[in-house]
Design an enzyme around this catalytic site. Structure first.
Site, mmCIF file in Angstrom:
data_model
loop_
_atom_site.group_PDB
_atom_site.id
_atom_site.type_symbol
_atom_site.label_atom_id
_atom_site.label_comp_id
_atom_site.label_asym_id
_atom_site.label_seq_id
_atom_site.Cartn_x
_atom_site.Cartn_y
_atom_site.Cartn_z
ATOM 1 C CG ASP A 124 31.113 39.495 -32.326
ATOM 2 O OD1 ASP A 124 30.832 38.757 -33.198
ATOM 3 O OD2 ASP A 124 30.886 39.382 -31.276
ATOM 4 C CG HIS A 125 34.342 36.753 -31.740
ATOM 5 N ND1 HIS A 125 34.766 36.457 -30.525
ATOM 6 C CD2 HIS A 125 33.181 37.114 -31.678
ATOM 7 C CE1 HIS A 125 33.737 36.637 -29.802
ATOM 8 N NE2 HIS A 125 32.957 37.160 -30.597
ATOM 9 C CG HIS A 167 33.019 32.324 -32.865
ATOM 10 N ND1 HIS A 167 33.417 33.027 -31.923
ATOM 11 C CD2 HIS A 167 31.818 33.028 -33.208
ATOM 12 C CE1 HIS A 167 32.703 33.993 -31.584
ATOM 13 N NE2 HIS A 167 31.512 33.873 -32.233
ATOM 14 C CG ASP A 191 30.885 34.560 -28.792
ATOM 15 O OD1 ASP A 191 31.695 35.065 -28.032
ATOM 16 O OD2 ASP A 191 30.023 35.222 -29.905
ATOM 17 C CG HIS A 202 29.748 35.076 -35.169
ATOM 18 N ND1 HIS A 202 29.077 34.661 -34.098
ATOM 19 C CD2 HIS A 202 28.719 35.066 -36.336
ATOM 20 C CE1 HIS A 202 27.764 33.985 -34.507
ATOM 21 N NE2 HIS A 202 27.697 34.100 -35.954
ATOM 22 C CG HIS A 239 31.146 38.306 -26.284
ATOM 23 N ND1 HIS A 239 29.782 38.109 -26.219
ATOM 24 C CD2 HIS A 239 31.425 38.205 -27.298
ATOM 25 C CE1 HIS A 239 29.312 37.807 -27.529
ATOM 26 N NE2 HIS A 239 30.357 38.167 -28.176
HETATM 27 ZN ZN LIG Z 1 30.758 37.468 -30.247
HETATM 28 ZN ZN LIG Z 2 29.576 34.506 -32.163
#
Ligand SMILES: [Zn+2]
Ligand SMILES: [Zn+2]
Length: 314
Positions: free
Chosen positions: A67-68, A63, A211, A65, A269
């Site tokens: 942090d990815h 996805h 996530d 976001h 995670h």
């Molecule tokens: Zn994340």
């Molecule tokens: Zn996320």
């Protein structure tokens, strides 16, 4: 096949855990490795491993976001500088193509290789002679996918004596038979590969989930998998935060693995609220439900061999 975790943290980097990324190493199987997510500084983490960006030929994004994905533009640029000239396939949710195009254009990053971006939907997103990758949406606060990577059965061992007895000369025809292809001898006799090889060997199956709250799509992707890699941002005590933030507890991860009939679970995670010494506490909560569990650490490498998962670096 080996799996090396490059970043195992949630949200922001900490000293112990960088943001999400992991490498599925298929060097023996296909001479390359695949990356799942690419948090900021993933390429820096990679410098501490034997992974070579030029051998990276597929990236799967769960996805969008930060942090990815915030490590992606740098990784794409460096791959070219480091000798990666073959095509790179990038898979992820809708919006990935636009983000990459704008970022590369405005930063004037010119890739000297072909980049193919595939915006995925539920279903089979990749298939060739040896692997299938299937995607399903998960339940996060934005569109997020989990991936199931399935290796097709490998041809059984060549029974050389049997082949030679059947009249196959030593040489290239034996290799053809070993790789599962039927051959015709000079006199026209057809030798079937299955007549001179042992039982096909099952391939491996890994589910790599993004996530998510607990969802049956994650169970579906993990069905009978050898390894499930599932997020575990929270524990029992912080479980009230999981729903609102679209995440799982270690208990949810264990429940997914158990309901799917999976063989092993690696949790990643992990929230920065947990210190490295809390890994035992998280594992204990999982083990109440599913016994074969490991809590991932940055740079930890696992190998799947002969039906067993084991960590191969200290
Ligand atoms: Zn994340
Ligand atoms: Zn996320």
């Amino acid at each position: 096949m080996q799996i090396q975790f490059l970043g195992t943290g949630a949200g922001m980097p900490s000293k112990q855990r960088n943001t999400s990324a992991l490498a599925l190493k298929l060097l023996e199987e296909r001479g390359s490795f695949w990356l799942f997510d690419c948090g900021e500084a993933t390429q820096h983490r990679m410098l501490h491993t034997t992974l070579k960006p030029r051998k990276l030929d597929k990236i799967f994004i769960t996805h969008l976001h930060g942090d990815h994905i915030f490590g992606l533009p740098g990784m794409l640029g460096s791959r070219g500088f480091l000798g990666g000239s073959g095509r790179l396939d990038l898979y992820g949710p809708k919006g990935l193509q636009e983000w990459i195009e704008v970022t590369l254009r405005i930063s004037r990053t010119h890739l000297n290789y072909e980049l193919a971006v595939h915006e995925v939907e539920a279903g089979t997103i990749f298939e060739d002679d040896s692997f299938t990758v299937r995607a399903l949406p998960l339940d996060h606060v934005m569109p997020c996918f989990g991936y199931r990577i399935e290796q097709k059965p490998l041809p059984g061992k060549l029974l050389v004596d049997l082949a030679i007895e059947a009249g196959v000369p030593k040489g290239p025809l034996l290799r053809e038979l070993k790789e599962g292809r039927d051959v015709a001898l000079e006199d026209g006799t057809v030798i079937r590969s299955r007549e001179v090889t042992g039982q096909p060997q099952p391939g491996f199956t890994v589910a790599i989930l993004g996530d998510t709250r607990f969802t049956y799509n994650a169970v579906d992707l993990s069905r009978d998998a050898d390894i499930v890699i599932h997020e575990a941002t929270f524990d029992k005590e912080s479980a009230h935060l999981a729903g609102p933030y679209g995440h799982s507890t270690i208990t949810d991860a264990a429940k997914t693995a158990r309901e799917a009939g999976a063989r092993s679970l690696i949790a990643n995670h992990i929230s920065a609220r947990f210190l490295p010494e809390d890994a035992g506490h998280l594992a204990a909560e999982a083990e109440e439900i599913f016994p074969q569990v490991a809590i991932a650490e940055d740079l930890a490498e696992y190998e799947w061999k002969n039906g067993m998962l084991r960590r191969i670096n200290p």
